[in-house]
Write a protein that holds these residues in place. Structure first.
Motif, PDB file in Angstrom:
ATOM      1  N   SER A 138     -56.461 -12.489  19.348  1.00 35.14           N
ATOM      2  CA  SER A 138     -55.463 -12.518  20.718  1.00 35.14           C
ATOM      3  C   SER A 138     -55.710 -13.931  21.429  1.00 35.14           C
ATOM      4  N   TRP A 170     -54.802 -16.319  24.585  1.00 37.94           N
ATOM      5  CA  TRP A 170     -54.487 -16.306  25.938  1.00 37.94           C
ATOM      6  C   TRP A 170     -54.585 -17.625  26.568  1.00 37.94           C
ATOM      7  N   LEU A 194     -59.596  -9.451  31.171  1.00 40.88           N
ATOM      8  CA  LEU A 194     -58.072  -9.759  30.825  1.00 40.88           C
ATOM      9  C   LEU A 194     -57.536  -8.341  30.882  1.00 40.88           C
ATOM     10  N   GLY A 215     -53.257  -6.819  30.267  1.00 42.39           N
ATOM     11  CA  GLY A 215     -52.112  -7.275  29.701  1.00 42.39           C
ATOM     12  C   GLY A 215     -51.294  -5.936  29.279  1.00 42.39           C
TER      13      GLY A 215
END
Length: 142
Positions: A51, A53, A92, A94
């Protein structure tokens, strides 16, 4: 448009802390460009997934001084010092869920210090002014 290389790159061994307190190792590549001095790119790679970011550099700096009761950040990314001073925690959130990562403070501080050598905090807009002027000039000549 060509992809510009990064000026500072650091691979940090972080730990993903799951809801049951188990820990999964996550390799994290932190990258910084002087042409985009407000942003740190973080690529998190775990055993089964990856991932990417974009994190605010100033948010990371503030997070190293913050505590759990008053973390740095109010949105999808929050950062604070753990009770164990050797770690900072990065939260985090999302659309795909949320994650809590423990990052070695010393490595984060070293990475951020290297970025500050290139673009001191508070001088980002000075750096961006020349980049924006160059972009406008390139657009006008295209």
């Amino acid at each position: 448009m060509t992809q510009q290389s990064y000026d500072v790159v650091e691979v940090v061994a972080m730990q993903l802390i799951s809801s049951d307190a188990s820990v999964v190792p996550v390799s994290t590549e932190l990258s910084f460009r002087t042409s985009d001095p407000y942003t740190v790119r973080a690529v998190f790679t775990g055993p089964q997934t990856m991932s990417t970011w974009l994190l605010g550099r100033e948010l990371l700096v503030q997070g190293l001084l913050a505590v759990a009761d008053d973390p740095a950040g109010t949105g999808d990314v929050q950062v604070w010092r753990d009770d164990d001073p050797e770690f900072a925690l990065i939260s985090l959130s999302g659309v795909e869920g949320s994650a809590l990562l423990a990052a070695p403070t010393e490595q984060l501080e070293a990475f951020l210090a290297r970025t500050e050598e290139l673009v001191p905090l508070g001088e980002e807009s000075d750096r961006m002014e020349s980049e924006i002027s160059a972009l406008i000039a390139a657009l006008l000549t295209a």
